[in-house]
Design a protein around this motif. Structure first.
Motif, short mmCIF file in Angstrom:
data_model
loop_
_atom_site.label_atom_id
_atom_site.label_comp_id
_atom_site.label_asym_id
_atom_site.label_seq_id
_atom_site.Cartn_x
_atom_site.Cartn_y
_atom_site.Cartn_z
N ILE A 131 -34.21 61.58 -3.53
CA ILE A 131 -33.66 60.34 -4.70
C ILE A 131 -32.27 59.73 -4.95
O ILE A 131 -31.75 59.34 -4.47
N CYS A 132 -32.67 58.46 -5.83
CA CYS A 132 -31.27 57.92 -5.84
C CYS A 132 -29.96 58.80 -6.25
O CYS A 132 -29.89 59.63 -6.67
N ASP A 133 -28.96 57.82 -6.42
CA ASP A 133 -26.83 58.36 -6.40
C ASP A 133 -27.85 58.96 -8.50
O ASP A 133 -27.08 59.49 -8.77
N ASN A 162 -27.45 55.22 7.49
CA ASN A 162 -26.59 55.23 5.86
C ASN A 162 -25.72 54.34 5.50
O ASN A 162 -25.16 54.26 4.50
N ALA A 163 -25.12 54.13 6.99
CA ALA A 163 -24.35 53.28 6.70
C ALA A 163 -24.43 51.22 6.27
O ALA A 163 -23.78 50.73 5.76
N ARG A 164 -26.29 51.52 6.54
CA ARG A 164 -26.58 50.35 6.45
C ARG A 164 -27.49 50.09 5.32
O ARG A 164 -28.37 49.07 4.19
N TYR A 165 -27.89 51.28 4.59
CA TYR A 165 -28.72 51.68 4.14
C TYR A 165 -29.01 52.31 3.21
O TYR A 165 -28.01 53.79 3.36
N ARG A 166 -29.15 52.45 1.90
CA ARG A 166 -29.00 53.34 1.01
C ARG A 166 -30.15 53.42 0.40
O ARG A 166 -31.43 52.96 -0.70
N SER A 167 -30.87 54.56 -0.50
CA SER A 167 -32.55 54.98 -0.88
C SER A 167 -31.71 55.13 -2.18
O SER A 167 -30.85 55.90 -3.05
N VAL A 168 -32.69 53.89 -2.58
CA VAL A 168 -32.80 54.12 -4.73
C VAL A 168 -33.84 53.48 -5.36
O VAL A 168 -34.85 53.72 -4.80
N CYS A 169 -33.16 54.02 -6.81
CA CYS A 169 -34.70 53.87 -7.69
C CYS A 169 -35.14 52.25 -7.50
O CYS A 169 -33.99 51.43 -7.40
#
Length: 176
Positions: A131-133, A162-169
């Motif tokens: 899931i996205c934030d 996680n410091a360079r990438y985020r999982s997002v919608c």
């Protein structure tokens, strides 16, 4: 990212081995986030594995070894088109299952070459969800800078967690 792909791979390997079957596990040599040659779950489990590079020939590596029950590949987005074709050949002409775990797209929403070929040739695909934030299903990988701002340009491959990438919608990806 952050969907549990490495955890799932380690579980599949355990399941095969618990039943007395041998597996060969590979990860991309260029992924050095947890040291080279390891599949590491964010939950903690880690396992030393073989590494593949751009010139790795999976058909030559497997030879005619009937003792191997399955090939498992982590970070499969870094496979080349030719390597995916080799794994497909092993699966269909030698009855050697090849189970691959990786990302579909890069930080710009573009397919990785290995992912594109996997999508084209895979007999079966299972999407692993995270899931996205904002709470929606994350389907994109957003590269961010040191100030957590979206990065839109750069090399397709830049190793980072996680410091360079985020999982997002999709919405958060477009809004940046």
């Amino acid at each position: 990212m952050n969907a549990g792909k490495s955890t799932a791979l380690l579980q599949v390997a355990h399941n095969y081995e618990e039943r007395g079957h041998r597996v060969r596990i590979f990860t991309a040599r260029l992924d050095d986030r947890f040291g080279r040659g390891f599949v590491t779950s964010r939950l903690g489990p880690q396992r030393e594995v073989e590494q593949f590079e751009a010139d790795t020939d999976f058909i030559a590596l497997m030879g005619d070894n009937p003792a191997i029950a399955c090939i498992l590949v982590d970070e499969a987005q870094f496979l080349s088109k030719q390597q995916v074709q080799q794994l497909h050949e092993l699966a269909h002409l030698r009855n050697l299952p090849a189970i691959c775990y990786g990302l579909r797209t890069d930080f710009q929403g573009e397919l990785f070459p290995g992912s594109a070929t996997l999508l084209a040739l895979a007999d079966e695909m299972d999407e692993m969800k995270t899931i996205c934030d904002c709470g929606r299903k994350a389907t994109m990988n957003m590269r961010v800078d040191a100030h957590n701002r979206k990065v839109t340009e750069g090399a397709q491959v830049e190793i980072g967690g996680n410091a360079r990438y985020r999982s997002v919608c999709g919405r958060c990806f477009r809004q940046g």
